[in-house]
Design a protein around this motif. Structure first.
Motif, PDB file in Angstrom:
ATOM      1  N   SER A  86      35.186  49.114  43.284  1.00 64.05           N
ATOM      2  CA  SER A  86      36.174  50.141  42.911  1.00 64.05           C
ATOM      3  C   SER A  86      37.595  49.704  43.286  1.00 64.05           C
ATOM      4  CB  SER A  86      35.837  51.497  43.535  1.00 64.05           C
ATOM      5  OG  SER A  86      35.927  51.448  44.935  1.00 64.05           O
ATOM      6  N   ARG A  87      37.719  48.821  44.294  1.00 62.21           N
ATOM      7  CA  ARG A  87      39.074  48.308  44.630  1.00 62.21           C
ATOM      8  C   ARG A  87      39.641  47.495  43.474  1.00 62.21           C
ATOM      9  NH1 ARG A  87      37.252  47.980  49.949  1.00 62.21           N
ATOM     10  NH2 ARG A  87      38.190  49.733  51.019  1.00 62.21           N
ATOM     11  N   ARG A  88      38.773  46.961  42.614  1.00 58.74           N
ATOM     12  CA  ARG A  88      39.265  46.208  41.447  1.00 58.74           C
ATOM     13  C   ARG A  88      39.797  47.149  40.366  1.00 58.74           C
ATOM     14  NH1 ARG A  88      37.525  40.284  41.774  1.00 58.74           N
ATOM     15  NH2 ARG A  88      37.033  40.291  43.964  1.00 58.74           N
ATOM     16  N   LEU A  89      39.630  48.456  40.584  1.00 55.17           N
ATOM     17  CA  LEU A  89      40.174  49.445  39.636  1.00 55.17           C
ATOM     18  C   LEU A  89      41.535  49.961  40.088  1.00 55.17           C
ATOM     19  CD1 LEU A  89      36.926  51.531  39.011  1.00 55.17           C
ATOM     20  CD2 LEU A  89      37.695  49.465  37.834  1.00 55.17           C
ATOM     21  N   LEU A  90      42.017  49.468  41.237  1.00 54.68           N
ATOM     22  CA  LEU A  90      43.359  49.860  41.690  1.00 54.68           C
ATOM     23  C   LEU A  90      44.383  49.360  40.683  1.00 54.68           C
ATOM     24  CD1 LEU A  90      43.021  48.901  45.476  1.00 54.68           C
ATOM     25  CD2 LEU A  90      43.150  51.219  44.529  1.00 54.68           C
ATOM     26  N   ARG A  91      45.479  50.092  40.537  1.00 52.31           N
ATOM     27  CA  ARG A  91      46.493  49.721  39.547  1.00 52.31           C
ATOM     28  C   ARG A  91      47.234  48.446  39.923  1.00 52.31           C
ATOM     29  NH1 ARG A  91      47.846  51.919  34.655  1.00 52.31           N
ATOM     30  NH2 ARG A  91      46.855  53.936  34.402  1.00 52.31           N
ATOM     31  N   GLY A  92      47.296  48.124  41.212  1.00 52.04           N
ATOM     32  CA  GLY A  92      47.992  46.892  41.621  1.00 52.04           C
ATOM     33  C   GLY A  92      47.108  46.094  42.549  1.00 52.04           C
ATOM     34  N   GLY A  93      47.655  44.995  43.057  1.00 51.91           N
ATOM     35  CA  GLY A  93      46.911  44.184  44.021  1.00 51.91           C
ATOM     36  C   GLY A  93      46.358  42.933  43.391  1.00 51.91           C
ATOM     37  N   GLU A  94      46.086  41.946  44.275  1.00 54.35           N
ATOM     38  CA  GLU A  94      45.704  40.609  43.799  1.00 54.35           C
ATOM     39  C   GLU A  94      44.411  40.597  42.993  1.00 54.35           C
ATOM     40  OE1 GLU A  94      45.130  36.943  46.367  1.00 54.35           O
ATOM     41  OE2 GLU A  94      47.274  37.325  46.570  1.00 54.35           O
ATOM     42  N   LYS A  95      43.483  41.516  43.319  1.00 60.40           N
ATOM     43  CA  LYS A  95      42.171  41.471  42.658  1.00 60.40           C
ATOM     44  C   LYS A  95      42.020  42.532  41.563  1.00 60.40           C
ATOM     45  CE  LYS A  95      39.782  39.441  46.563  1.00 60.40           C
ATOM     46  NZ  LYS A  95      38.886  39.687  47.695  1.00 60.40           N
ATOM     47  N   SER A  96      43.095  43.242  41.270  1.00 59.69           N
ATOM     48  CA  SER A  96      42.988  44.330  40.288  1.00 59.69           C
ATOM     49  C   SER A  96      42.591  43.813  38.903  1.00 59.69           C
ATOM     50  CB  SER A  96      44.326  45.062  40.174  1.00 59.69           C
ATOM     51  OG  SER A  96      44.268  45.972  39.096  1.00 59.69           O
ATOM     52  N   MET A  97      41.621  44.503  38.296  1.00 53.48           N
ATOM     53  CA  MET A  97      41.204  44.199  36.921  1.00 53.48           C
ATOM     54  C   MET A  97      41.527  45.381  36.010  1.00 53.48           C
ATOM     55  SD  MET A  97      39.678  41.197  36.633  1.00 53.48           S
ATOM     56  CE  MET A  97      38.294  41.181  35.491  1.00 53.48           C
ATOM     57  N   ALA A  98      42.272  46.368  36.561  1.00 49.53           N
ATOM     58  CA  ALA A  98      42.521  47.598  35.820  1.00 49.53           C
ATOM     59  C   ALA A  98      43.189  47.333  34.470  1.00 49.53           C
ATOM     60  CB  ALA A  98      43.380  48.537  36.663  1.00 49.53           C
ATOM     61  N   ALA A  99      44.220  46.473  34.469  1.00 49.85           N
ATOM     62  CA  ALA A  99      44.966  46.239  33.219  1.00 49.85           C
ATOM     63  C   ALA A  99      44.087  45.566  32.172  1.00 49.85           C
ATOM     64  CB  ALA A  99      46.203  45.387  33.512  1.00 49.85           C
ATOM     65  N   LEU A 100      43.169  44.698  32.614  1.00 49.91           N
ATOM     66  CA  LEU A 100      42.282  44.024  31.658  1.00 49.91           C
ATOM     67  C   LEU A 100      41.316  45.028  31.021  1.00 49.91           C
ATOM     68  CD1 LEU A 100      41.449  41.303  30.394  1.00 49.91           C
ATOM     69  CD2 LEU A 100      39.784  41.064  32.233  1.00 49.91           C
ATOM     70  N   ILE A 101      40.773  45.923  31.860  1.00 50.31           N
ATOM     71  CA  ILE A 101      39.845  46.933  31.323  1.00 50.31           C
ATOM     72  C   ILE A 101      40.576  47.853  30.347  1.00 50.31           C
ATOM     73  CG2 ILE A 101      38.404  48.930  31.965  1.00 50.31           C
ATOM     74  CD1 ILE A 101      37.863  47.402  34.649  1.00 50.31           C
ATOM     75  N   LEU A 102      41.785  48.289  30.716  1.00 49.31           N
ATOM     76  CA  LEU A 102      42.546  49.189  29.832  1.00 49.31           C
ATOM     77  C   LEU A 102      42.884  48.506  28.510  1.00 49.31           C
ATOM     78  CD1 LEU A 102      45.021  50.976  32.301  1.00 49.31           C
ATOM     79  CD2 LEU A 102      42.862  51.840  31.350  1.00 49.31           C
ATOM     80  N   PHE A 103      43.238  47.204  28.592  1.00 44.33           N
ATOM     81  CA  PHE A 103      43.615  46.466  27.378  1.00 44.33           C
ATOM     82  C   PHE A 103      42.409  46.308  26.439  1.00 44.33           C
ATOM     83  CE2 PHE A 103      43.876  42.190  25.326  1.00 44.33           C
ATOM     84  CZ  PHE A 103      44.930  42.456  24.476  1.00 44.33           C
ATOM     85  N   GLU A 104      41.268  45.870  26.990  1.00 46.65           N
ATOM     86  CA  GLU A 104      40.091  45.658  26.135  1.00 46.65           C
ATOM     87  C   GLU A 104      39.592  46.981  25.546  1.00 46.65           C
ATOM     88  OE1 GLU A 104      39.211  42.893  25.027  1.00 46.65           O
ATOM     89  OE2 GLU A 104      40.009  41.435  26.443  1.00 46.65           O
ATOM     90  N   ALA A 105      39.927  48.089  26.226  1.00 47.90           N
ATOM     91  CA  ALA A 105      39.461  49.403  25.753  1.00 47.90           C
ATOM     92  C   ALA A 105      40.452  50.078  24.808  1.00 47.90           C
ATOM     93  CB  ALA A 105      39.192  50.315  26.953  1.00 47.90           C
ATOM     94  N   THR A 106      41.548  49.403  24.443  1.00 47.61           N
ATOM     95  CA  THR A 106      42.481  50.036  23.497  1.00 47.61           C
ATOM     96  C   THR A 106      41.849  50.073  22.102  1.00 47.61           C
ATOM     97  OG1 THR A 106      43.544  47.908  23.016  1.00 47.61           O
ATOM     98  CG2 THR A 106      44.613  49.297  24.687  1.00 47.61           C
ATOM     99  N   PRO A 107      42.207  51.077  21.307  1.00 49.84           N
ATOM    100  CA  PRO A 107      41.696  51.111  19.928  1.00 49.84           C
ATOM    101  C   PRO A 107      42.020  49.814  19.182  1.00 49.84           C
ATOM    102  CG  PRO A 107      42.752  53.197  20.475  1.00 49.84           C
ATOM    103  CD  PRO A 107      43.010  52.279  21.638  1.00 49.84           C
ATOM    104  N   THR A 108      43.186  49.209  19.486  1.00 43.92           N
ATOM    105  CA  THR A 108      43.581  47.969  18.794  1.00 43.92           C
ATOM    106  C   THR A 108      42.574  46.846  19.061  1.00 43.92           C
ATOM    107  OG1 THR A 108      45.899  48.578  19.010  1.00 43.92           O
ATOM    108  CG2 THR A 108      45.434  46.252  18.588  1.00 43.92           C
ATOM    109  N   MET A 109      42.125  46.709  20.308  1.00 47.32           N
ATOM    110  CA  MET A 109      41.210  45.616  20.636  1.00 47.32           C
ATOM    111  C   MET A 109      39.757  45.969  20.302  1.00 47.32           C
ATOM    112  SD  MET A 109      43.507  43.584  21.367  1.00 47.32           S
ATOM    113  CE  MET A 109      42.732  42.033  21.746  1.00 47.32           C
TER     114      MET A 109
END
Ligand SMILES: C[S@@+](CC[C@H](N)C(=O)[O-])C[C@H]1O[C@@H](n2cnc3c(N)ncnc32)[C@H](O)[C@@H]1O
Length: 387
Positions: free
Chosen positions: A105-128
């Protein structure tokens, strides 16, 4: 012939396979729910709120702090606790249930060295997500139809991001997630790749995250982050890194070493060979591809193209045995590398993840005289290619 021990065993195996298949088929049918629930808690900021409370927060605290429906949040959290994203400490009432942060769940933090939040949000966009609906049409067309992304959006990903700044920002932030993890792995475990290197150009370096971290750790290195001008227009400043806009198919700034991280997998073989030849030109001191006989051996060793990409096993044919431990699969990158190959099919025009012999073929075709492969603790290997 009567039913012997052998045939009974076979029946047992059949039944086990049937039972497993029944559950697996449902799992695959509903797998999108995992991505959707993760996207939801990232958007709500659940992991961030739990972190701000020292790693544990009750359901009633979360629903108040995040201004959201308590019963709905309970259902989402119950699902994610089942999937071991968060942990739960039960209490007398539902409201008092405490949710605990985990490494995942720490990888779901919005910031930080290990965050994967932006990747998950990007792959889940309607565009992708839209291109995935065109995968079978593309496969059936035997290469005559546009690739799925282009079929869905009328242009390739790079033209699309050039025209859609918000999507471009999401892409850059998504790439920065993996750039941070790879930079940490290279700085921590493969620093010798920078030995004798004074100047590095990161070709297709996105918003400069990778080079920014490298130069911070190794300040003697002069960094040039090279990417399309629209990408650099919103890139942050990194000490010791100059942003240079351009097109890698035309010309690449000169340096000792050019890095290509998760760039070549976006392109077809002929395009990769073209890019690699441009990289060879960029590291050549006298325009001869680096074969300058006067320079010493150390300098020659620093003249190289470094590719950071997944390397698929040559003998991997996709088969898995039932006896294989699920746990080992959970911790292995090989399934992820094959998933990334699917992503390249859906999102790029001719890109793919490559096996070791496919990489060797590209490098030989681009005129490199020697190359080496070194695995890392993350998805990409380090491929060093010498002119
Ligand atoms: C998959 S991203 C990788 C970004 C970064 N290397 C990383 O791993 O985080 C590919 C990058 O290539 C860049 N790119 C695409 N076409 C390019 C071109 N013709 N010239 C330079 N960069 C390009 C994109 O803008 C994008 O930043």
């Amino acid at each position: 012939m009567g039913r012997g021990e052998g045939s009974l065993k076979a029946d047992d195996i059949d039944q086990l396979e049937e039972a497993t298949a029944a559950v697996q088929a449902w799992k695959y049918a509903l797998r999108f729910t995992e991505m959707a629930a993760l996207k939801c808690v990232i958007e709500l900021g659940v992991a961030d709120e739990i972190e701000s409370q020292g790693g544990a927060a009750t359901l009633s605290h979360l629903s108040t702090a995040l201004s959201c429906s308590l019963p709905s949040l309970h259902r989402i959290m119950r699902f994610l606790v089942h999937h071991r994203v968060f942990k739960a400490r039960r209490a007398a009432t539902q409201e008092a249930t405490t949710y605990l942060q985990t490494a995942l769940s720490r990888r779901l933090l919005r910031g930080g060295e290990k965050s994967m939040a932006a990747l998950i949000l990007f792959e889940a966009t309607p565009t992708m997500l839209a291109p995935w609906h065109g995968l079978s049409a593309q496969v059936l067309s035997k290469g005559t139809a546009p690739q799925p992304f282009e079929a869905a959006h009328g242009q390739d990903l790079w033209a699309y991001t050039a025209q859609n700044p918000e999507h471009s920002r999401l892409l850059d932030e998504a790439m920065a997630c993996t750039a941070r993890l790879t930079a940490a792995a290279i700085i921590g475990g493969c620093q010798d790749v920078f030995e004798g290197v004074r100047a590095v150009v990161d070709v297709g370096g996105g918003n400069g995250t990778f080079l920014g971290m490298v130069v911070k750790a190794l300040p003697q290195i002069q960094g040039i982050n090279f990417d399309l001008p629209h990408v650099l227009s919103s890139a942050p400043h990194w000490d010791g890194v100059e942003h240079v806009g351009g097109n890698m198919f035309e010309s690449i700034p000169k340096a000792d070493a050019t890095f290509l991280m998760q760039v070549l997998h976006d392109w077809s073989d002929s395009e990769c060979i073209h890019i690699l030849k441009k990289c060879r030109e960029a590291i050549a001191e006298d325009g001869n591809g680096g074969n300058d006989h006067g320079s010493d051996v150390k300098l020659k060793k620093s003249k190289k193209v470094v590719i950071l990409e997944a390397v698929l096993d040559d003998d991997y044919n996709g088969e898995r045995q039932f006896e294989e431990e699920e746990d080992s699969e959970l911790q292995s990158w090989s399934g992820i590398r094959l998933s990334l190959d699917m992503v390249m099919m859906a999102h790029t025009n001719g890109g793919k993840e490559r096996t070791r012999s496919e990489w060797a073929h590209l490098l030989a075709e681009a005129g490199f005289s020697s190359f080496s492969f070194k695995p890392t603790s993350v998805i990409p290997s380090v491929i060093e290619a010498f002119p």
